[in-house]
Design a protein around this motif. Structure first.
Motif, short mmCIF file in Angstrom:
data_model
loop_
_atom_site.label_atom_id
_atom_site.label_comp_id
_atom_site.label_asym_id
_atom_site.label_seq_id
_atom_site.Cartn_x
_atom_site.Cartn_y
_atom_site.Cartn_z
N GLY B 59 26.42 27.08 20.38
CA GLY B 59 25.56 26.35 21.30
C GLY B 59 25.43 24.87 21.00
N MET B 60 25.96 24.44 19.89
CA MET B 60 25.89 23.01 19.55
C MET B 60 26.75 22.25 20.55
SD MET B 60 23.96 22.64 16.82
CE MET B 60 24.38 21.68 15.36
N PRO B 61 26.15 21.28 21.24
CA PRO B 61 26.85 20.67 22.38
C PRO B 61 28.07 19.83 22.00
CG PRO B 61 24.71 19.62 22.04
CD PRO B 61 24.77 20.77 21.11
N GLU B 62 27.99 19.10 20.93
CA GLU B 62 29.09 18.21 20.57
C GLU B 62 29.13 18.01 19.06
OE1 GLU B 62 28.87 14.47 22.71
OE2 GLU B 62 27.79 15.45 24.33
N ASP B 63 30.21 17.38 18.63
CA ASP B 63 30.33 17.09 17.20
C ASP B 63 29.28 16.10 16.71
OD1 ASP B 63 33.99 17.20 17.15
OD2 ASP B 63 32.45 18.76 17.12
N ARG B 64 28.61 15.45 17.63
CA ARG B 64 27.54 14.52 17.22
C ARG B 64 26.35 15.29 16.63
NH1 ARG B 64 24.88 12.43 20.83
NH2 ARG B 64 25.49 13.66 22.65
N SER B 66 24.78 18.19 14.20
CA SER B 66 25.07 18.99 13.01
C SER B 66 23.75 19.55 12.48
CB SER B 66 25.76 18.15 11.93
OG SER B 66 24.93 17.10 11.51
N ALA B 67 23.82 20.71 11.85
CA ALA B 67 22.63 21.34 11.28
C ALA B 67 22.96 21.87 9.90
CB ALA B 67 22.13 22.47 12.18
N LYS B 68 21.96 21.77 9.04
CA LYS B 68 22.12 22.26 7.68
C LYS B 68 20.89 23.04 7.26
CE LYS B 68 25.09 18.47 6.09
NZ LYS B 68 25.26 17.38 5.13
N LYS B 78 20.69 17.17 12.93
CA LYS B 78 20.99 15.74 12.95
C LYS B 78 21.84 15.42 14.18
CE LYS B 78 21.52 13.82 8.99
NZ LYS B 78 21.98 13.38 7.66
N ILE B 79 21.54 14.29 14.78
CA ILE B 79 22.32 13.80 15.91
C ILE B 79 22.78 12.39 15.54
CG2 ILE B 79 22.43 13.38 18.39
CD1 ILE B 79 19.84 15.03 18.66
N GLN B 80 24.11 12.20 15.55
CA GLN B 80 24.65 10.90 15.21
C GLN B 80 26.01 10.69 15.87
OE1 GLN B 80 25.76 10.30 11.09
NE2 GLN B 80 25.63 8.08 11.29
N PRO B 81 26.14 9.67 16.72
CA PRO B 81 25.08 8.79 17.20
C PRO B 81 24.33 9.44 18.36
CG PRO B 81 27.19 8.17 18.15
CD PRO B 81 27.46 9.34 17.24
N SER B 82 23.09 9.08 18.53
CA SER B 82 22.29 9.68 19.61
C SER B 82 22.60 9.01 20.95
CB SER B 82 20.80 9.54 19.29
OG SER B 82 20.45 8.19 19.10
#
Lengths: 114, 113
Positions: B59-64, B66-68, B78-82
């Motif tokens: 379900g994670m929309p894009e490589d931007r 990430s979850a830990k 984390k979202i980078q870049p937002s």
């Protein structure tokens, strides 16, 4: 993939009216079914759940839901609503086979007029 | 029981910035979920962990995104870049073993300008 449909996006009722919110899901196997409520500015709270057994499930605050397997439905009911029931209601399904996250419907925004 | 704790409650930042959302699950719960809520798409499951291990991140929309989950009591999204389209309410939920309902945090309302 499974999906959940809530037919009414907005419902407006007067106090003491009876409520029924529709929920249908698309999945042919074993399911666990949930209704969550989100009061304004608050987090999601579990209203009731169905795992197995009696298809008529009673939850908190006078809510109940009936699982009708043949109709793939799990409608939420309350015989007499109160102003404090104003909230957003989400139906959710969790399927068997290892998929563990919930799939939610888009929610029904219920407004109770005093 | 303190419930699921999320921080911050509100985040407003400019596009291109890194955003980190935090979640502390209920003690003893071994499943943790991240959801995103938008008007258009409703509530969507992004990723979930079991015993700190990511199980399903489809379900994670894009490589931007990430979850830990470095330990049993803490997770980050984390979202980078937002980007402005990332604006939403992000919920964390946890539960104890199979068959138990999920408990949700209060959510983080994220606005990307």
């Amino acid at each position: 993939a499974q999906s959940v449909s809530q037919h009414n996006h907005h419902v407006i009722l007067s106090e003491a009216a009876s409520l029924e919110l529709g929920c249908n899901y698309s999945y042919g196997g074993t399911v666990n079914l949930f209704w969550y409520v989100q009061y304004p500015g608050q987090h999601l709270q579990l209203l009731l759940k169905y795992f197995s057994g009696d298809p008529l499930v009673k939850g908190i605050k006078g809510f109940e839901a009936e699982f009708i397997k043949s109709k793939f439905s799990f409608n939420l009911r309350k015989p007499s609503v109160q102003w404090s029931d104003t909230a957003e209601y989400f139906c959710a399904v969790r399927t068997g086979g290892g998929a563990d996250g919930l799939t939610f419907g888009k929610g029904t925004h219920l407004i109770i007029q005093p | 029981d303190a419930g699921v704790i999320q921080s911050p409650r509100h985040e407003v930042t400019e596009m291109g910035q890194e955003v980190t959302l935090r979640c502390k699950p209920i003690s003893g719960h071994d499943y943790l979920f991240w959801y995103r809520q938008t008007m258009m798409r409703g509530l969507e499951l992004l990723i979930y962990f079991n015993n700190n291990v990511p199980i399903d991140d489809s379900g994670m929309p894009e490589d931007r995104f990430s979850a830990k989950m470095p330990n049993a009591s803490f997770s980050t999204l984390k979202i980078q870049p937002s980007e402005p389209r990332d604006s939403a309410v992000y919920f964390c939920a946890s539960r104890f073993t199979f068959g138990q309902p999920q408990h949700f945090g209060d959510g983080t309302r994220l606005s990307i300008l």
